[in-house]
Every structure is written in structure tokens, then in C-alpha cells.
Write a protein that holds these residues in place. Structure first.
Motif, PDB file in Angstrom:
ATOM      1  N   GLY A   1     -15.725  44.818  54.511  1.00  0.00           N
ATOM      2  CA  GLY A   1     -16.524  44.970  55.884  1.00  0.00           C
ATOM      3  C   GLY A   1     -16.441  46.072  56.495  1.00  0.00           C
ATOM      4  N   THR A   2     -16.942  46.550  57.439  1.00  0.00           N
ATOM      5  CA  THR A   2     -16.085  47.270  58.301  1.00  0.00           C
ATOM      6  C   THR A   2     -15.093  47.868  58.386  1.00  0.00           C
ATOM      7  OG1 THR A   2     -18.530  48.180  58.695  1.00  0.00           O
ATOM      8  CG2 THR A   2     -16.757  49.546  59.960  1.00  0.00           C
ATOM      9  N   GLU A   3     -14.304  46.432  59.011  1.00  0.00           N
ATOM     10  CA  GLU A   3     -13.124  46.534  60.068  1.00  0.00           C
ATOM     11  C   GLU A   3     -12.371  46.932  58.435  1.00  0.00           C
ATOM     12  OE1 GLU A   3     -10.605  43.521  62.229  1.00  0.00           O
ATOM     13  OE2 GLU A   3     -12.418  43.342  62.546  1.00  0.00           O
TER      14      GLU A   3
ATOM     15  N   ARG B   1      -6.460  54.040  57.333  1.00  0.00           N
ATOM     16  CA  ARG B   1      -6.030  54.406  58.331  1.00  0.00           C
ATOM     17  C   ARG B   1      -4.686  54.356  57.307  1.00  0.00           C
ATOM     18  NH1 ARG B   1      -3.336  57.822  61.328  1.00  0.00           N
ATOM     19  NH2 ARG B   1      -2.110  56.567  62.808  1.00  0.00           N
ATOM     20  N   ILE B   2      -4.634  53.157  56.711  1.00  0.00           N
ATOM     21  CA  ILE B   2      -2.960  53.239  56.017  1.00  0.00           C
ATOM     22  C   ILE B   2      -3.625  54.328  54.819  1.00  0.00           C
ATOM     23  CG2 ILE B   2      -2.362  51.934  53.963  1.00  0.00           C
ATOM     24  CD1 ILE B   2      -3.060  48.985  55.589  1.00  0.00           C
ATOM     25  N   LYS B   3      -4.302  54.770  54.477  1.00  0.00           N
ATOM     26  CA  LYS B   3      -4.554  55.639  53.308  1.00  0.00           C
ATOM     27  C   LYS B   3      -3.599  57.392  54.117  1.00  0.00           C
ATOM     28  CE  LYS B   3      -7.917  53.967  49.994  1.00  0.00           C
ATOM     29  NZ  LYS B   3      -8.957  53.726  49.932  1.00  0.00           N
ATOM     30  N   GLU B   4      -4.492  57.234  55.422  1.00  0.00           N
ATOM     31  CA  GLU B   4      -4.678  58.352  56.316  1.00  0.00           C
ATOM     32  C   GLU B   4      -2.750  58.545  56.762  1.00  0.00           C
ATOM     33  OE1 GLU B   4      -4.914  59.204  60.790  1.00  0.00           O
ATOM     34  OE2 GLU B   4      -6.809  59.522  59.501  1.00  0.00           O
ATOM     35  N   LEU B   5      -2.194  57.438  56.801  1.00  0.00           N
ATOM     36  CA  LEU B   5      -0.955  57.461  57.573  1.00  0.00           C
ATOM     37  C   LEU B   5       0.495  58.088  55.996  1.00  0.00           C
ATOM     38  CD1 LEU B   5      -0.780  54.445  59.551  1.00  0.00           C
ATOM     39  CD2 LEU B   5      -0.020  56.948  59.971  1.00  0.00           C
ATOM     40  N   ALA B   6      -0.516  56.798  54.906  1.00  0.00           N
ATOM     41  CA  ALA B   6       0.339  56.892  53.623  1.00  0.00           C
ATOM     42  C   ALA B   6       0.740  57.873  53.105  1.00  0.00           C
ATOM     43  CB  ALA B   6       0.163  56.258  52.228  1.00  0.00           C
ATOM     44  N   GLU B   7      -0.222  59.431  53.500  1.00  0.00           N
ATOM     45  CA  GLU B   7      -0.231  61.059  52.324  1.00  0.00           C
ATOM     46  C   GLU B   7       1.158  61.505  53.856  1.00  0.00           C
ATOM     47  OE1 GLU B   7      -1.752  62.652  50.972  1.00  0.00           O
ATOM     48  OE2 GLU B   7      -3.092  60.929  50.473  1.00  0.00           O
ATOM     49  N   GLY B   8       1.170  60.675  54.837  1.00  0.00           N
ATOM     50  CA  GLY B   8       2.486  62.410  55.237  1.00  0.00           C
ATOM     51  C   GLY B   8       3.885  61.122  55.045  1.00  0.00           C
ATOM     52  N   ASN B   9       3.921  60.522  53.833  1.00  0.00           N
ATOM     53  CA  ASN B   9       5.325  59.442  53.788  1.00  0.00           C
ATOM     54  C   ASN B   9       5.320  59.447  52.462  1.00  0.00           C
ATOM     55  OD1 ASN B   9       7.026  58.711  54.937  1.00  0.00           O
ATOM     56  ND2 ASN B   9       6.828  56.302  54.611  1.00  0.00           N
TER      57      ASN B   9
END
Length: 74
Positions: free
Chosen positions: A2-4, A11-19
Motif C-alpha cells: 500500500g501507499t502508506e 523514509r526508512i531508506k532515506e534515514l538509513a543512508e545517513g547512518n
């Protein structure tokens, strides 16, 4: 998916990139590590336990998916 769920995943992938943490292994070590995961669901969360001389030294709880390969379509 689903979209959600897609939004949360993005968002999780985005946050993980910086960590990002890089663990360097020999080809043999990498193969042994991935073989342990081959019979598991690569889309399910997982716990990775690190042991040195059979003593636990760390645990990583992975909330995303395992990717194995040299290119990615996700």
C-alpha cells in the motif's frame, strides 16, 4: 504494498543512508554470512548477532529487507 507502507519504507531508506556502517569481509566470510540467511525470509526483519571466539559482542536488529546482488531495482 500500500501507499502508506511504501511511504514508510522510503523514509526508512532515506534515514538509513545517513547512518551507513560498512563491515569489510573476505569473500569467504561474506559467503558464510549470507548463506546463514538463505533459508530465511529476506523481506522480514532480522537480528544479526556478532560473535568473536563464540562470545556475543554485538547485535543489530534489521527492520528492512536483505538485498543480495550487484544491482538493485528497489
Amino acid at each position: 504494498m500500500g501507499t502508506e507502507t511504501q511511504d514508510v519504507s522510503a523514509r526508512i531508506k532515506e534515514l538509513a543512508e545517513g547512518n551507513e556502517i560498512i563491515i569489510s569481509l573476505t569473500a569467504e566470510q561474506a559467503s558464510a554470512l549470507l548463506e546463514q540467511w538463505d533459508d530465511k525470509d529476506p523481506t522480514a526483519p532480522a537480528k544479526i548477532r556478532f560473535a568473536v571466539d563464540e562470545q556475543n559482542v554485538a547485535e543489530i536488529h534489521v527492520a528492512a529487507y536483505r538485498y543480495r546482488g550487484s544491482s538493485c531495482c528497489v
